[in-house]
Design an enzyme around this catalytic site. Structure first.
Site, PDB file in Angstrom:
ATOM      1  N   GLU A   1       0.789  -1.229   0.000  1.00  0.00           N
ATOM      2  CA  GLU A   1       0.000   0.000   0.000  1.00  0.00           C
ATOM      3  C   GLU A   1       0.823   1.282   0.000  1.00  0.00           C
ATOM      4  O   GLU A   1       0.433   2.273  -0.625  1.00  0.00           O
ATOM      5  CB  GLU A   1      -0.939   0.010   1.230  1.00  0.00           C
ATOM      6  CG  GLU A   1      -2.085  -0.961   1.149  1.00  0.00           C
ATOM      7  CD  GLU A   1      -3.114  -0.577   0.094  1.00  0.00           C
ATOM      8  OE1 GLU A   1      -3.510   0.600   0.037  1.00  0.00           O
ATOM      9  OE2 GLU A   1      -3.484  -1.467  -0.703  1.00  0.00           O
TER      10      GLU A   1
ATOM     11  N   SER B   1     -54.136 -32.765   7.923  1.00  0.00           N
ATOM     12  CA  SER B   1     -54.833 -33.389   9.058  1.00  0.00           C
ATOM     13  C   SER B   1     -54.285 -32.986  10.415  1.00  0.00           C
ATOM     14  O   SER B   1     -54.919 -33.264  11.443  1.00  0.00           O
ATOM     15  CB  SER B   1     -54.779 -34.916   8.919  1.00  0.00           C
ATOM     16  OG  SER B   1     -55.539 -35.328   7.804  1.00  0.00           O
TER      17      SER B   1
END
Length: 655
Positions: free
Chosen positions: A107, A374
């Protein structure tokens, strides 16, 4: 003869040329001086103009981010984190040397030499970008990047670039290089909501930053250029490629050797670290976050949410679903499943919203509205038991027609006279419809609402067969009321919420229960639910040595199948189907859902409570004459109040 002096014909012209050159040079310097003066003046004016609203650099220590929500299980283990995560405020000495070297190499190679703005770095970046024909290197220093993330917006404007440089110079004058590097690495964004290298190390590698390897340091440094692009969780191959570039840059700067690079091993696990939590399939934590507005009207601070989840039960439930659904698509055309487990107090202790969270985040346990089939008959039969019927009441299984609708039994047969208990165990459709019609559909709908079904239901004859939709969570919650003696214990997931300092913002007291089912009706329906598993449609859910209760549910054309069952200490609902509502290959509630239920519940009984069945045998004859499950129920009730199972059994055995 008179001698004449020779003329020097070109002397005057030469002198004239020299004079002209001199005047031009002087003019050039004058113009240059004026232009320089104008440029300097303009630069000073620009600096003065853009310096007028520069922030106070002392605010570099302030960090504003979106609130984070930490979801924890009942034992305080982190399940998931939401929102922005910031790591520890690291000291410079805590940051690995290899990471600092990696950041500097890739960097800002002159970080320790420049004064905030690196002119040579800018020139070098321009040259390399022009040579490559694209942007391959930036000219911003680490100090400028700190200025940007601490004080400025990401917009790319001339003003921002000027202010970025000015702030960087001021930062360099006030703070040491070590402090600037520390601030930067504690603040920088590294993808997936992670701020700072400490948070990123926990998320991507599951470790503290002090423990990262050379390769892991290179990956973190490589992400600084474009976190979303180079994050290992987003693109594993690109992340490794970028890390190799970082390692090469470190070698160029003599931070490491080529041998070091050869020895460096790419980390194997990089997609999910401990920072985000223990849940690999965070359907439950998603549900908790969705419920947050119910507990906190407004929030702009980090909070911790303590939940009801039991991580061990959660893992077992996930295992049961994954194991049973492994080949379900090819065999039965069933692609999805969901399940929820609720304890005696109504606490949601486990929840699975689908087969794979990575493939689909839709929560089928809480958000899907499906027909219960059911399984809805629970409300029909409870209504009957509360209105004069008993489990021994005789009903007629015969054809029935309501307007143009005629329900049919699954067996396509009619048994004539049957007792209520048998009709329920065999899930006879005609009997359920006849009961609903004779009692009144509104009463059935009211019973369902009283037991926690929140969805509005149409008053149709088919409602008795579960034609109206609801969620698996609500349906399972209704069955848990039966399991808990008829008290309206609503399923809940949150125990308390605190801020980061521990201040309680919400506390779930949940200690006021109302009786919604009479003792007689509740005892009878439990007996009937037990018969479903003993000799009815739920035989596959039978667990040897344990008394279990449940009901199957299968919808028309096999679009939905569910099984809702419980023991005296845990209620579990399981659903299987397809998201697109297509039919499965004859998958019924008593099949795949019941098998998933049994696999989970059986492991739970064996792993958590298996010793009880043997120890109960040591209890005296007087104890044996009582219902074993009644005794076990009291055991689990006491255990949940803090007493251990072994101590309770030992105490009862001595008695």
């Amino acid at each position: 003869m008179k001698m004449t002096k020779k003329k020097k014909p070109y002397k005057k012209k030469a002198s004239s040329k020299k004079s002209f050159k001199k005047r031009v040079i002087i003019l050039f310097f004058k113009v240059g001086f004026v232009i320089s003066l104008i440029c300097v003046s303009l630069i000073l004016l620009i600096i003065a103009y853009y310096s007028s609203d520069l922030p106070n650099i002392a605010q570099v220590y302030e960090f504003k981010k979106q609130p984070s929500f930490t979801v924890l299980d009942r034992n305080g283990r982190i399940l998931a984190n939401y929102g922005d995560l910031q790591g520890r405020d690291l000291k410079f000495e805590q940051i690995p040397k290899t990471l600092i070297q990696a950041v500097v190499a890739i960097e800002d190679r002159r970080f320790f030499e420049h004064q905030g703005v690196d002119v040579w770095g800018i020139i070098r970046a321009i040259y390399r970008n022009k040579k490559a024909g694209k942007v391959v290197q930036g000219g911003s220093t680490i100090t400028q990047q700190l200025a940007k993330i601490a004080f400025l917006t990401p917009e790319k404007t001339f003003k921002r670039k000027i202010q970025e440089a000015l702030i960087a110079i001021k930062l360099e004058k006030k703070y040491s290089k070590k402090e600037i590097m520390r601030l930067y690495l504690n603040r920088v964004y590294l993808g997936k909501g992670n701020f700072g290298v400490d948070a990123a190390a926990k998320f991507y590698f599951g470790k503290y930053i002090e423990k990262v390897s050379l390769y892991e340091a290179a990956i973190l440094a490589g992400m600084l250029k474009a976190p979303s692009k180079y994050a290992p969780a987003n693109n594993h191959e690109l992340s490794i490629k970028r890390a190799k570039q970082v390692l090469s840059a470190m070698e160029e700067e003599n931070y490491i050797t080529h041998t070091d690079i050869k020895k460096a091993i790419p980390p194997l696990i990089m997609e999910r670290g401990n920072a985000r939590g223990a849940l690999q399939n965070p359907y439950f934590s998603d549900y908790v976050i969705e419920q947050l507005p119910l507990y906190l009207t407004a929030n702009n601070q980090d909070v911790k949410i303590y939940t009801t989840l039991d991580l061990n039960l959660q893992k077992r439930l996930e295992e049961a679903i994954l194991e049973n659904m492994k080949n379900a698509k090819s065999k039965s055309n069933a692609s999805e499943a969901a399940a929820v487990a609720i304890n005696r107090r109504g606490e949601i202790v486990a929840l699975v919203g689908g087969v794979s969270y990575n493939k689909s985040q839709f929560n089928r346990a809480t958000s899907a509205k499906r027909q219960p089939g059911s399984a809805f008959k629970l409300f029909v039969y409870l209504t009957a038991l509360e209105n004069g019927y008993s489990k021994e009441s005789i009903v007629i299984d015969s054809p029935i027609k309501i307007n143009k609708w005629s329900p049919r039994n699954f067996s396509r047969q009619y048994l004539g006279e049957v007792i209520l208990e048998e009709a329920f165990a065999k899930s006879i459709n005609t009997v359920a419809v006849k009961l609903s019609e004779s009692l009144g559909r509104e009463k059935v709908i009211n019973t369902a609402g009283k037991l926690g079904i929140k969805d509005k239901m149409k008053n149709l004859p088919s409602i008795a067969l579960g034609s109206e939709v609801t969620s698996l969570l609500d349906l399972s919650g209704s069955y848990s009321i039966v399991a808990n003696g008829g008290y309206n214990i609503r399923p809940y997931a949150v125990l308390k919420i605190t801020d980061r300092s521990g201040k309680v913002l919400y506390l779930n007291k949940n200690n006021s229960y109302k009786k919604v089912i009479s003792d007689s009706a509740n005892q009878q329906i439990k007996h009937m639910l037990a018969k479903v598993i003993q000799n009815g449609t739920g035989k596959k859910a039978h667990i040897a040595g344990a008394e279990v209760f449940g009901k199957t549910g299968t919808t028309q054309d096999y679009r939905d199948a569910c099984f809702i069952g419980f023991t005296d200490y845990l209620t579990v609902g399981v659903w299987v189907g397809n998201d697109d509502n297509t039919s499965m290959k004859r998958v019924m509630g008593g099949g795949l859902p019941a098998e998933i239920w049994k696999d989970f519940m059986k492991k739970n009984v064996e792993k958590n409570h298996g010793t009880i069945w043997k120890k109960v045998e040591n209890i005296g004859n007087e104890k044996k004459s009582n219902s074993i499950m009644n005794f076990l129920s009291s055991v689990f009730n006491k255990k949940e109040k803090g007493e251990t199972i072994d101590s309770i059994i030992e105490k009862n055995t001595k008695k």
